[in-house]
Design an enzyme around this catalytic site. Structure first.
Site, PDB file in Angstrom:
ATOM      1  N   TRP A   1       0.825  -1.217   0.000  1.00 52.51           N
ATOM      2  CA  TRP A   1       0.000   0.000   0.000  1.00 52.51           C
ATOM      3  C   TRP A   1       0.851   1.256   0.000  1.00 52.51           C
ATOM      4  O   TRP A   1       0.511   2.248  -0.657  1.00 52.51           O
ATOM      5  CB  TRP A   1      -0.985  -0.031   1.153  1.00 52.51           C
ATOM      6  CG  TRP A   1      -1.977  -1.135   0.968  1.00 52.51           C
ATOM      7  CD1 TRP A   1      -2.072  -2.305   1.660  1.00 52.51           C
ATOM      8  CD2 TRP A   1      -2.991  -1.201  -0.050  1.00 52.51           C
ATOM      9  NE1 TRP A   1      -3.074  -3.094   1.151  1.00 52.51           N
ATOM     10  CE2 TRP A   1      -3.649  -2.447   0.107  1.00 52.51           C
ATOM     11  CE3 TRP A   1      -3.400  -0.342  -1.068  1.00 52.51           C
ATOM     12  CZ2 TRP A   1      -4.711  -2.840  -0.724  1.00 52.51           C
ATOM     13  CZ3 TRP A   1      -4.441  -0.742  -1.898  1.00 52.51           C
ATOM     14  CH2 TRP A   1      -5.088  -1.962  -1.721  1.00 52.51           C
TER      15      TRP A   1
ATOM     16  N   ASP B   1      -1.650   6.920   6.019  1.00 48.59           N
ATOM     17  CA  ASP B   1      -2.739   6.051   5.595  1.00 48.59           C
ATOM     18  C   ASP B   1      -2.995   5.086   6.750  1.00 48.59           C
ATOM     19  O   ASP B   1      -2.192   4.192   7.018  1.00 48.59           O
ATOM     20  CB  ASP B   1      -2.333   5.288   4.331  1.00 48.59           C
ATOM     21  CG  ASP B   1      -3.392   4.290   3.866  1.00 48.59           C
ATOM     22  OD1 ASP B   1      -4.444   4.174   4.532  1.00 48.59           O
ATOM     23  OD2 ASP B   1      -3.144   3.615   2.845  1.00 48.59           O
TER      24      ASP B   1
ATOM     25  N   LYS C   1     -12.687  -1.277   7.044  1.00 42.51           N
ATOM     26  CA  LYS C   1     -11.964  -2.222   7.890  1.00 42.51           C
ATOM     27  C   LYS C   1     -12.302  -2.013   9.369  1.00 42.51           C
ATOM     28  O   LYS C   1     -12.659  -2.951  10.064  1.00 42.51           O
ATOM     29  CB  LYS C   1     -10.461  -2.104   7.647  1.00 42.51           C
ATOM     30  CG  LYS C   1     -10.069  -2.380   6.195  1.00 42.51           C
ATOM     31  CD  LYS C   1      -8.596  -2.152   5.951  1.00 42.51           C
ATOM     32  CE  LYS C   1      -8.262  -2.231   4.464  1.00 42.51           C
ATOM     33  NZ  LYS C   1      -8.385  -3.586   3.917  1.00 42.51           N
TER      34      LYS C   1
END
Length: 362
Positions: free
Chosen positions: A103, A173, A197
């Site tokens: 990511w 993030d 999530k």
């Protein structure tokens, strides 16, 4: 209702059962309006009260930091990968990125397209199975910000503490571990997280930012991609994902009921401890992937001696009601995503299954 699955999906992920039941109870008639919240105008007082309540509740859970604003934006973390450099990279500036896995790499590549990116530190030499030492992080002299990915869902690594960047904005993030533990939001210039999530369903991305950073954006980028557009319009410039935001508010209420971030963190560490102890105590039958000091308490990655045995494990687990234990397709292996809403009982059931599988296949 039939028995609920043991849900270890990486995202969209498990939601608290209490939240789902409350949402179900008011799905058709929200606050005696004769409408679902999905049917009403986002300009109306009823929806706006929920919208504002969610913003206030999130900041409250973070200790009500001064000078921060919550935004609700669509497009997931992937859109944020582009919005960040578009908004913050002025002439001669670059974004500095700590490369910790899949990511972080995606965010870095978008910054290269949008203006310029620099590697401030990397754990590539360790196959991204560890977080770089904080002392090794060296932002560029012309850095506009330092970007980190607080938790890598694919590799199963997580920062145990965050770098101190002084006056340089720290951007994170936190899609996969936001509100899983207590932390000092004042260290950050901007935090973003896809909701699917730990915060709610997919459809909305939460941004928590210092107001001074987002009050003005470059005029040469599309209006909808300017942080200032969302800031000045209270995230109501265009039609927001209203039901997702409603669900985020419900999840935030649930976190309050768990004792806030301190209460949630204690439960998460108990869950992760149980699972890691089972892996480490298996005599090598199960093998943790991430290095000890970088292990995630959200995404537990592990391997077995062969892919054939891992496939057998997955098949047997699915027959017992376990969902989502297959590792990401890019790395293989096994992964249990144990976000806030995954109850301790599910982890206990998993570890019992793992012990039984070892006895019958070891």
């Amino acid at each position: 209702m039939s028995k609920r699955a043991y849900n270890f999906n990486a995202g969209p992920a498990a939601l608290p059962l209490e939240v789902l039941e409350r949402a179900q109870a008011e799905f058709v008639d929200f606050r005696e309006t004769g409408m679902s919240i999905m049917e009403m105008s986002h300009r109306g007082a009823v929806y706006e009260s929920v919208h504002n309540e969610a913003q206030e509740r999130l900041l409250s859970l973070l200790g009500n930091p001064s000078g921060y604003k919550v935004l609700f934006i669509q497009g997931g973390a992937t859109t944020q990968f582009a919005m960040i450099p578009l908004n913050f990279l002025s002439e001669g500036k670059v974004g500095s990125y700590v490369m910790t896995g899949s990511w972080a790499d995606k965010a870095f590549k978008e910054a290269k397209i949008a203006g310029g990116a620099h590697v401030a530190a990397t754990s590539e030499d360790k196959k991204f199975l560890a977080i770089p030492d904080l002392g090794s992080i060296k932002p560029a002299d012309n850095a506009a910000y330092l970007h980190i990915t607080s938790n890598e869902t694919i590799e199963g690594t997580q920062y145990s503490e965050f770098p101190d960047t002084g006056s340089l904005p720290l951007i994170a993030d936190m899609s996969s571990d936001i509100l899983s533990r207590a932390f000092d939001v004042n260290k950050f210039g901007l935090i973003y997280a896809g909701a699917q999530k730990n915060l709610g369903p997919s459809g909305v991305t939460v941004v928590i930012a210092k107001e001074e950073l987002i009050a003005e954006s470059p005029s040469n980028i599309p209006t909808i991609l300017r942080y200032s557009t969302h800031y000045k319009n209270n995230s109501l410039y265009n039609t927001p994902p209203s039901y997702s935001i409603y669900m985020v508010n419900q999840v935030l209420k649930w976190i309050e009921e768990q004792g806030g971030l301190a209460g949630v963190e204690a439960k998460n560490r108990d869950k992760a401890g149980l699972l890691y102890n089972t892996i480490d105590g298996s005599g090598g039958f199960y093998r943790g992937v991430a290095e000890q000091g970088s292990r995630s308490i959200m995404n537990v990655t592990f391997r077995m001696e062969s892919e054939e045995l891992e496939k057998k494990f997955i098949k047997a687990s699915e027959q017992e009601g376990f969902v989502g234990l297959k590792g990401h397709r890019s790395v293989g292996g096994l992964r249990a995503s144990i976000y806030n809403a995954v109850p301790y009982e599910s982890i206990k059931a998993l570890t019992d299954f793992m012990s039984h599988f070892q006895k019958t296949n070891g």
